[in-house]
Write an enzyme that holds these catalytic residues in place. Structure first.
Site, PDB file in Angstrom:
ATOM      1  N   LYS A   1       0.814  -1.147  -0.079  1.00 55.13           N
ATOM      2  CA  LYS A   1       0.041   0.213  -0.040  1.00 55.13           C
ATOM      3  C   LYS A   1       0.748   1.259   0.120  1.00 55.13           C
ATOM      4  CE  LYS A   1      -4.438  -1.746   1.274  1.00 55.13           C
ATOM      5  NZ  LYS A   1      -5.743  -1.369   2.009  1.00 55.13           N
TER       6      LYS A   1
ATOM      7  N   LYS B   1     -11.659  -3.498  -3.421  1.00 58.29           N
ATOM      8  CA  LYS B   1     -12.712  -2.659  -3.920  1.00 58.29           C
ATOM      9  C   LYS B   1     -12.092  -1.104  -3.904  1.00 58.29           C
ATOM     10  CE  LYS B   1     -14.023  -3.574   1.095  1.00 58.29           C
ATOM     11  NZ  LYS B   1     -12.918  -3.692   1.714  1.00 58.29           N
TER      12      LYS B   1
ATOM     13  N   LYS C   1      -4.757  -8.538  -6.752  1.00 58.58           N
ATOM     14  CA  LYS C   1      -5.857  -8.914  -6.047  1.00 58.58           C
ATOM     15  C   LYS C   1      -7.198  -8.118  -6.690  1.00 58.58           C
ATOM     16  CE  LYS C   1      -6.721  -7.507  -1.700  1.00 58.58           C
ATOM     17  NZ  LYS C   1      -7.196  -7.329  -0.446  1.00 58.58           N
TER      18      LYS C   1
HETATM   19  N1  AQP Z   1      -9.788 -10.597  -3.984  1.00 59.25           N
HETATM   20  C1  AQP Z   1     -10.118 -11.361  -2.859  1.00 59.25           C
HETATM   21  N2  AQP Z   1      -9.996 -12.555  -2.567  1.00 59.25           N
HETATM   22  C2  AQP Z   1     -10.362 -13.049  -1.461  1.00 59.25           C
HETATM   23  N3  AQP Z   1     -10.691 -12.381  -0.244  1.00 59.25           N
HETATM   24  C3  AQP Z   1     -10.637 -11.232  -0.391  1.00 59.25           C
HETATM   25  N4  AQP Z   1     -10.568 -10.362   0.575  1.00 59.25           N
HETATM   26  C4  AQP Z   1     -10.758  -9.189   0.199  1.00 59.25           C
HETATM   27  N5  AQP Z   1     -10.198  -9.298  -1.308  1.00 59.25           N
HETATM   28  C5  AQP Z   1     -10.150 -10.542  -1.326  1.00 59.25           C
HETATM   29  C6  AQP Z   1     -11.096 -10.995   1.986  1.00 59.25           C
HETATM   30  O1  AQP Z   1     -12.097 -10.094   2.453  1.00 59.25           O
HETATM   31  C7  AQP Z   1     -12.101  -9.904   3.777  1.00 59.25           C
HETATM   32  C8  AQP Z   1     -12.276  -8.416   3.989  1.00 59.25           C
HETATM   33  O2  AQP Z   1     -11.277  -7.663   3.455  1.00 59.25           O
HETATM   34  P1  AQP Z   1     -11.187  -5.882   3.805  1.00 59.25           P
HETATM   35  O3  AQP Z   1     -12.221  -5.280   2.566  1.00 59.25           O
HETATM   36  O4  AQP Z   1     -11.399  -5.846   5.246  1.00 59.25           O
HETATM   37  O5  AQP Z   1      -9.509  -5.704   3.260  1.00 59.25           O
HETATM   38  P2  AQP Z   1      -8.848  -6.026   1.995  1.00 59.25           P
HETATM   39  O6  AQP Z   1      -8.326  -7.401   2.079  1.00 59.25           O
HETATM   40  O7  AQP Z   1      -7.704  -4.921   2.122  1.00 59.25           O
HETATM   41  O8  AQP Z   1      -9.957  -5.771   0.982  1.00 59.25           O
HETATM   42  P3  AQP Z   1      -9.774  -4.977  -0.198  1.00 59.25           P
HETATM   43  O9  AQP Z   1     -11.330  -5.300  -1.253  1.00 59.25           O
HETATM   44  O10 AQP Z   1      -8.586  -5.059  -1.037  1.00 59.25           O
HETATM   45  O11 AQP Z   1     -10.167  -3.520   0.405  1.00 59.25           O
HETATM   46  P4  AQP Z   1      -9.292  -2.425   0.233  1.00 59.25           P
HETATM   47  O12 AQP Z   1      -9.161  -1.989  -1.151  1.00 59.25           O
HETATM   48  O13 AQP Z   1      -9.933  -1.178   0.934  1.00 59.25           O
HETATM   49  O14 AQP Z   1      -7.819  -2.547   0.714  1.00 59.25           O
HETATM   50  C9  AQP Z   1     -10.674 -10.212   4.045  1.00 59.25           C
HETATM   51  O15 AQP Z   1     -11.009 -11.516   4.756  1.00 59.25           O
HETATM   52  C10 AQP Z   1     -10.132 -10.510   2.850  1.00 59.25           C
HETATM   53  O16 AQP Z   1      -9.169 -11.412   2.978  1.00 59.25           O
END
Ligand code: AQP
Length: 345
Positions: free
Chosen positions: A121, A208, A205
């Protein structure tokens, strides 16, 4: 040590999702679908909307409120039952940040520096400009989990390192204070979609916060949008192979097959059994139909629930009261263990 420490704790599941944007297919397959399955296994389940984590990156306040309610609606629409699971948002239970601070004093700077999500990040940017909260994020996440003495945490592959750090923090706290107070939590990373990848780049990955909306399927996307995103998803010109190993050097193909298997609750081998030898011209429409059939009922129910924000807030409030009833005694005992004077008021 790990077995001893975990054995004396009753099974309890905790997990959370940040309201930092709309829910994606990655969140659904990597997290929410498993949360709902675990709720049905008769284990106590605690699910959190981690809004304090979301503000480690600046969030527009009105958008944060909407995203928090939308995430709650997503959990509920996907089958989370507030009578069976505890569902709440983190900022309503103040013990999270209290324990987070104690863990900031237990965790080491070197541990945080090694977190790949922190490095990802802040890579290419000036890490000095990242918030202190973003750096300390894994320590607050450890507090989220250990406040409930959670024994199991269902997460996607991307969160594995943070759960390992949670184990290190629990072990160091127990060691430093000569107690066996916190369990050594197990990550639960299972199924074909533990890492759902971007539809535009199979090595990244699905996220969002990805600037490209075409890279992800949002749970709020309508049927046409879902079908169009899958039709335009990056692939290669080869037909699908007969075995999973044949997908190893084909990240985009592998991603779409994994998504199919996870949505259909089947194995990659079974999907390849049906589609081996066929190209993406045949596979993508079938995947689109499956995705629409799986996600449309969730998206319709989310829209309905979003018309009733007061009801969502009521559910989150009741969940917060139940969460607090577990968390407060754990926090109070933590204060005693570390030697804080607690005057009764
Ligand atoms: N691409 C993914 N594949 C499988 N699992 C995923 N998770 C997120 N993206 C994937 C799982 O969703 C849960 C919540 O994640 P989060 O939103 O708290 O944080 P993150 O992992 O950082 O998700 P994002 O979508 O990538 O959010 P941003 O963009 O804000 O950083 C976790 O269990 C995660 O493993």
């Amino acid at each position: 040590m790990s077995e001893v420490a975990t054995a004396k704790f009753k099974p309890r599941v905790f997990s959370g999702i940040q309201p930092s944007g709309g829910l994606t297919l990655g969140n659904y397959l990597g997290a929410i679908k498993k949360f709902v399955a675990m709720q049905e296994q008769g284990i106590e389940t605690v699910y959190c909307i981690v809004d304090m984590h979301a503000i480690t990156v600046w969030q527009d306040p009105a958008a944060l409120q909407r995203q928090t309610r939308e995430l709650a609606a997503g959990y509920l629409a996907a089958g989370l039952d507030p009578a069976k699971s505890i569902l709440f948002n983190q900022s309503q239970v103040s013990a999270h940040v209290e324990l987070g601070w104690v863990f900031n004093c237990v965790a080491r700077m070197g541990w945080m520096n090694r977190m790949t999500q922190w490095k990802d990040k802040t890579s290419g940017k000036d890490a000095e400009k990242a918030s202190l909260g973003l750096f300390a994020y894994p320590s607050l996440m450890a507090a989220d989990i250990l406040l409930y003495h959670a024994t199991h945490v269902p997460v996607g592959e991307d969160q594995k390192q943070h759960v390992e750090l949670t184990r290190d923090i629990a072990a160091k706290f127990n060691h430093d204070y000569g107690v066996e107070f916190f369990p050594i939590t197990e990550p639960v990373i299972e199924g074909a979609a533990t890492r759902v990848m971007s539809l535009r780049d199979g090595t990244r990955k699905m996220s969002k916060s990805d600037p490209s909306d075409a890279s992800r399927i949002n749970l709020t996307d309508d049927a046409d949008t879902i079908a169009q995103k899958i039709r335009k998803a990056k692939t290669d010109a080869e037909p699908l192979p007969e075995t999973a190993e044949g997908l190893d050097a084909r990240p985009e193909a592998k991603n779409l097959v994994n998504i199919y298997a996870a949505l259909a609750d089947t194995s990659v081998a079974a999907v390849l059994g049906d589609f081996a030898g066929q190209g993406f011209g045949a596979f993508k429409p079938k995947l689109a139909d499956l995705a629409v059939a799986s996600l449309s009922p969730i998206s319709t129910e989310m829209s309905r629930l979003m018309q009733e924000p007061a009801e969502i807030d009521r559910i989150l409030g009741l969940g917060a009261d139940r969460a607090d009833a577990i968390a407060r005694p754990v926090m109070d005992r933590t204060y005693e263990i570390v030697g804080m004077v607690r005057s009764r008021r």
